[in-house]
Design a protein around this motif. Structure first.
Motif, PDB file in Angstrom:
ATOM      1  N   PHE A 144      45.820  16.770   1.585  1.00  0.00           N
ATOM      2  CA  PHE A 144      45.562  15.330   1.622  1.00  0.00           C
ATOM      3  C   PHE A 144      44.765  14.913   2.854  1.00  0.00           C
ATOM      4  O   PHE A 144      43.900  14.042   2.772  1.00  0.00           O
ATOM      5  N   SER A 145      45.057  15.525   3.981  1.00  0.00           N
ATOM      6  CA  SER A 145      44.310  15.181   5.203  1.00  0.00           C
ATOM      7  C   SER A 145      42.831  15.522   5.057  1.00  0.00           C
ATOM      8  O   SER A 145      41.957  14.774   5.502  1.00  0.00           O
ATOM      9  N   ASP A 146      42.553  16.663   4.406  1.00  0.00           N
ATOM     10  CA  ASP A 146      41.154  17.051   4.176  1.00  0.00           C
ATOM     11  C   ASP A 146      40.471  16.074   3.230  1.00  0.00           C
ATOM     12  O   ASP A 146      39.292  15.754   3.401  1.00  0.00           O
ATOM     13  N   ALA A 147      41.219  15.611   2.224  1.00  0.00           N
ATOM     14  CA  ALA A 147      40.657  14.633   1.284  1.00  0.00           C
ATOM     15  C   ALA A 147      40.266  13.352   2.006  1.00  0.00           C
ATOM     16  O   ALA A 147      39.174  12.797   1.782  1.00  0.00           O
ATOM     17  N   VAL A 148      41.140  12.885   2.902  1.00  0.00           N
ATOM     18  CA  VAL A 148      40.853  11.669   3.669  1.00  0.00           C
ATOM     19  C   VAL A 148      39.660  11.891   4.597  1.00  0.00           C
ATOM     20  O   VAL A 148      38.805  11.000   4.760  1.00  0.00           O
ATOM     21  N   SER A 149      39.559  13.084   5.190  1.00  0.00           N
ATOM     22  CA  SER A 149      38.421  13.392   6.075  1.00  0.00           C
ATOM     23  C   SER A 149      37.097  13.334   5.322  1.00  0.00           C
ATOM     24  O   SER A 149      36.100  12.799   5.824  1.00  0.00           O
ATOM     25  N   VAL A 150      37.089  13.878   4.099  1.00  0.00           N
ATOM     26  CA  VAL A 150      35.864  13.839   3.279  1.00  0.00           C
ATOM     27  C   VAL A 150      35.511  12.395   2.936  1.00  0.00           C
ATOM     28  O   VAL A 150      34.344  11.997   2.977  1.00  0.00           O
ATOM     29  N   PHE A 151      36.521  11.585   2.627  1.00  0.00           N
ATOM     30  CA  PHE A 151      36.277  10.173   2.314  1.00  0.00           C
ATOM     31  C   PHE A 151      35.661   9.459   3.522  1.00  0.00           C
ATOM     32  O   PHE A 151      34.709   8.686   3.369  1.00  0.00           O
ATOM     33  N   ARG A 152      36.186   9.738   4.722  1.00  0.00           N
ATOM     34  CA  ARG A 152      35.644   9.093   5.922  1.00  0.00           C
ATOM     35  C   ARG A 152      34.201   9.542   6.165  1.00  0.00           C
ATOM     36  O   ARG A 152      33.353   8.742   6.568  1.00  0.00           O
ATOM     37  N   THR A 170      41.439   8.940  -3.247  1.00  0.00           N
ATOM     38  CA  THR A 170      41.744   8.731  -1.827  1.00  0.00           C
ATOM     39  C   THR A 170      43.054   7.968  -1.650  1.00  0.00           C
ATOM     40  O   THR A 170      43.844   8.267  -0.744  1.00  0.00           O
ATOM     41  N   LEU A 171      43.310   6.992  -2.501  1.00  0.00           N
ATOM     42  CA  LEU A 171      44.579   6.273  -2.417  1.00  0.00           C
ATOM     43  C   LEU A 171      45.756   7.202  -2.723  1.00  0.00           C
ATOM     44  O   LEU A 171      46.838   7.044  -2.146  1.00  0.00           O
ATOM     45  N   SER A 172      45.554   8.165  -3.609  1.00  0.00           N
ATOM     46  CA  SER A 172      46.606   9.152  -3.886  1.00  0.00           C
ATOM     47  C   SER A 172      46.913   9.958  -2.633  1.00  0.00           C
ATOM     48  O   SER A 172      48.072  10.269  -2.344  1.00  0.00           O
ATOM     49  N   ALA A 173      45.857  10.304  -1.867  1.00  0.00           N
ATOM     50  CA  ALA A 173      46.054  11.017  -0.598  1.00  0.00           C
ATOM     51  C   ALA A 173      46.771  10.127   0.412  1.00  0.00           C
ATOM     52  O   ALA A 173      47.673  10.588   1.131  1.00  0.00           O
ATOM     53  N   CYS A 174      46.384   8.849   0.482  1.00  0.00           N
ATOM     54  CA  CYS A 174      47.049   7.898   1.394  1.00  0.00           C
ATOM     55  C   CYS A 174      48.536   7.786   1.064  1.00  0.00           C
ATOM     56  O   CYS A 174      49.385   7.725   1.963  1.00  0.00           O
ATOM     57  N   ARG A 175      48.840   7.756  -0.218  1.00  0.00           N
ATOM     58  CA  ARG A 175      50.249   7.667  -0.641  1.00  0.00           C
ATOM     59  C   ARG A 175      51.032   8.881  -0.159  1.00  0.00           C
ATOM     60  O   ARG A 175      52.130   8.753   0.384  1.00  0.00           O
ATOM     61  N   ALA A 176      50.450  10.084  -0.325  1.00  0.00           N
ATOM     62  CA  ALA A 176      51.138  11.306   0.092  1.00  0.00           C
ATOM     63  C   ALA A 176      51.307  11.364   1.608  1.00  0.00           C
ATOM     64  O   ALA A 176      52.336  11.830   2.109  1.00  0.00           O
TER      65      ALA A 176
END
Length: 564
Positions: A144-152, A170-176
Motif C-alpha cells: 500500500f505504501s508503494d501504491a501511495v508513492s506512485v500516486f504522489r 489509491t483510496l483502497s491503499a489509504c484505507r489499509a
C-alpha cells in the motif's frame, strides 16, 4: 466472425465453428478470436489460439498481446507470461505503450512486482492506464505504501490527471494504511475536479467507516442518491468494528437489499459482542430468505461456538458445512479446529487438521494452541517441529501455544530455547503474552527469583501488563508458599491497581497457607475499607442447544437451574 463474436449480437460457439473452417486465417481473424475468448473468460482456449497463430508463422501485433496477457494473468501462468514477454521483445513492441501497460497488468496479476517496477520505470511515455495498472498491482498484493508513492509521483511528475480507477485504487491503499490525511486530500480533489460516482462514493465511505470516522461515513451515506448493498455493508461493518452495535442493527434492519456479505457482517457483529443467540436467530432468518451461507458465515458462527463452548451447536454447524458442500479449506478448517479444541474435543480437532489439504500458519497455530490448552503438550511440540519441517513459518501466536505447552509440561530449558529462537531465528519481538507464558513456566518450576527478574527487564511500563505479569508471579508465590516475595509483589500490585480483588485474595491465601491468620484478616479488612469486592465467578452450560450463563450469587434463575 466479427458479428458472431459480438456478445450482444452473435454466438461465440458459432464463431469458433467458422474459425475452424477458415483454411488460412489472417492475423486479424486470430485477433478477433483471441479477444472474444478472453472477454468471455475462456482464457485457456485463448492461449491455445495464440499458440496456433505462432505455429502458423504469423507474428502477433499490438492488438494480439494485450488480450493474451490478460488471459495469462487471470490463469496465473508465470512461465507462459515470461515466454510471451520474450516474444514482445523479439517483435520490438516492448516500447509500445499499449503493450507495455498490458505487460505491467499481467505481472501485477501474477504478483511479480519487481517486473512491474522495472517495466514502469523503463517507460518513456506513461498514460493514465500506465499509472493505474501500477497502482492497482501494488494494492492487489498489499504494497500500500508503494501504491501511495506512485500516486504522489503521478501528481508531481506527470500531466496525467487521476481518473476514477486511480482514485478507487489509491483510496483502497489509504484505507489499509489508515492514511486519512491523503484520503481527505483525494476527497477534496473528487469534490472539486472529478465528481462523485457510485464506485468512488463506495470506496470513500468504506475508508472512513473502516478507519473510525463514522460521522463522515454516515454523512456520505445519507447523501448518496442510490445506495447499493456494498455501502450498506460498509456502514454495518464500521459500526460493528467500533462498538456501535445498536446503530449497526438499525441500518441492517433498514437495508432494502442484502447479500451474503451483509448478512455475515451482522452475524459477526452479534458474535463479537457475545450475543450468540441473536447470531443464530439471524442465521435462521437468512436461511428462510434463501440466502446461501458462505465459508465466512460459517467461520463467524463457529467463532461464537468456540467462545461459549457450545459443542452441540458447533457440531450442527459442522454438519451444515458438509451437507452444503462448503469446502473445509484452511480458513474453515482453522475455525473448526479452534471450536472443537475450546469445547474439549481435541481428538476431533486433530481429525479436522489432518483433513485440511493446504495448511497455512493459522491452521498449524490453531492445533498447536488447542493441544497446549488441553494438556497435550508433547503432541503440540511434535506438531510444531513438523510445522517447521514443512517450511511454514510460525508467527507470534504460534509461540504463545508453544511456550504454553512448555509451561504445562514443566519444560524449562525447552521454553527458554523457544523464547530465544523466536527473536533470533524468526525475528519476532516478544509481546507481554510471551513473557507471561515464560513467567508462568518459571513460576510452576519454582524459579521465582528468575521470574521476578524477568518482569523487571520487560521493556513495558503499561499498568495493565504489569498487573497481569505480577499477578502470575503472585499466584506462583501462593503455590510455592513464598510469603516474603508474595508480600513484596502484592505491595507493588497494590500501588498499581488497588481495586483488583484478585491481588488481595491471592495475598490472603498466601497468609492462610502460612497460617498467618492475623495478616489474612488484615488483608480482608483492607478490602472492606477500600470497597474492593471479589469479582463473582461466572460459568455457562449448553443444554439442548441453548447456552445459559450463571453468575455466583445470582438468585434470579429457578432453583432447579441453580442446582438446588
Amino acid at each position: 466472425m466479427a458479428f458472431c463474436t459480438d456478445p450482444s449480437l452473435g454466438n461465440l460457439q458459432y464463431a469458433e465453428k467458422i474459425f475452424g473452417f477458415i483454411q488460412e486465417p489472417t492475423l486479424f481473424v486470430y485477433n478477433v478470436m483471441i479477444k472474444a475468448l478472453t472477454k468471455k473468460g475462456s482464457f485457456r482456449r485463448a492461449i491455445l489460439v495464440f499458440e496456433r497463430l505462432r505455429e502458423e508463422g504469423l507474428w502477433p501485433d499490438n492488438f494480439t498481446y494485450p488480450f493474451v496477457m490478460k488471459a495469462i494473468g487471470c490463469l496465473g501462468e508465470v512461465q507462459e507470461g515470461k515466454k510471451v514477454h520474450g516474444f514482445v521483445v523479439k517483435t520490438g513492441l516492448e516500447f509500445d505503450t499499449y503493450v507495455c501497460n498490458s505487460l505491467i497488468d499481467m505481472y501485477g496479476h501474477l504478483g511479480m512486482l519487481l517486473y512491474v517496477e522495472k517495466l514502469f520505470e523503463k517507460m518513456s511515455e506513461r498514460d493514465s492506464v500506465s499509472w493505474n495498472v501500477t497502482i492497482s498491482a501494488f494494492v492487489r498484493w498489499g504494497r500500500f505504501s508503494d501504491a501511495v508513492s506512485v500516486f504522489r509521483r503521478m501528481r508531481l511528475e506527470s500531466n496525467v490527471k487521476p481518473d476514477e480507477p486511480t482514485i478507487v485504487s489509491t483510496l483502497s491503499a489509504c484505507r489499509a494504511l489508515k492514511d486519512l490525511e491523503l484520503g481527505e486530500e483525494i476527497h477534496d480533489y473528487v469534490r472539486n475536479k472529478l465528481g462523485f460516482t457510485d464506485r468512488i462514493n463506495n470506496v470513500l465511505l468504506d475508508m472512513y467507516a473502516k478507519c473510525g470516522w463514522l460521522s463522515v461515513a454516515r454523512e456520505i451515506f445519507d447523501e448518496m442518491p442510490t445506495k447499493n448493498v456494498i455501502c450498506w455493508t460498509s456502514m454495518v461493518s464500521g459500526y460493528v468494528k467500533f462498538g456501535k452495535l445498536d446503530e449497526a442493527i438499525e441500518l441492517f434492519d433498514r437495508s432494502p437489499v442484502r447479500d451474503v456479505v451483509l448478512w455475515t457482517a451482522m452475524i459477526n457483529g452479534y458474535v463479537q459482542y457475545n450475543r450468540f443467540d441473536d447470531a443464530m436467530d439471524l442465521f435462521q432468518e437468512m436461511q428462510s430468505k434463501r440466502v446461501k451461507a458462505d465459508k465466512f458465515t460459517m467461520v463467524a458462527l463457529l467463532t461464537g461456538c468456540a467462545q461459549l463452548g457450545a459443542l452441540e451447536q458447533g457440531e450442527w454447524i459442522h454438519g451444515y458445512i458438509n451437507e452444503n458442500g462448503i469446502d473445509i479449506d484452511a480458513v474453515v478448517g482453522t475455525a473448526l479446529i479452534e471450536m472443537y479444541a475450546k469445547c474439549g474435543c481435541i481428538d476431533k480437532s486433530l481429525e479436522i487438521f489432518k483433513e485440511v489439504r493446504e495448511k497455512d500458519t493459522a491452521a498449524w497455530t490453531s492445533i498447536i494452541c488447542g493441544l497446549a490448552m488441553n494438556g497435550r503438550s508433547s503432541k503440540a511440540l511434535e506438531l510444531f517441529s513438523e510445522m517447521r519441517q514443512a517450511g511454514i513459518n510460525p508467527d507470534d501466536i504460534t509461540f504463545i501455544g508453544v511456550l504454553s505447552a512448555c509451561s504445562h509440561a514443566g519444560l524449562v530449558e525447552e521454553g527458554r530455547q523457544f523464547f530465544h529462537s523466536m527473536m533470533e531465528i524468526y525475528m519476532i519481538e516478544p509481546k507481554y503474552e510471551h513473557y507471561g507464558c515464560l513467567i508462568d513456566l518459571f513460576g510452576r518450576a519454582g524459579l521465582l527469583d528468575e521470574a521476578e527478574e524477568l518482569i523487571e527487564r520487560i521493556p513495558n511500563d503499561s499498568n495493565t501488563v504489569l498487573v497481569s505479569l505480577y499477578g502470575a508471579l503472585l499466584s506462583a508465590c501462593r503455590i510455592h508458599g513464598n510469603v516474603e516475595m508474595g508480600e513484596r509483589v502484592a505491595r507493588r500490585l497494590a500501588d498499581i491497581e488497588s481495586s483488583d480483588s484478585s491481588v488481595h485474595m491471592l495475598l490472603a491465601n498466601i497468609y492462610a497457607s502460612a497460617e498467618r491468620w492475623e495478616d489474612m484478616t488484615k488483608v480482608r479488612m483492607n478490602m472492606k475499607d477500600f470497597g474492593v469486592r471479589k469479582t463473582p465467578g461466572c460459568s455457562s452450560i449448553e443444554i439442548n442447544g441453548v447456552v445459559s450463563e450463571f453468575v455466583a450469587g445470582d438468585v434470579s434463575r429457578p432453583a432447579s437451574c441453580r442446582g438446588e
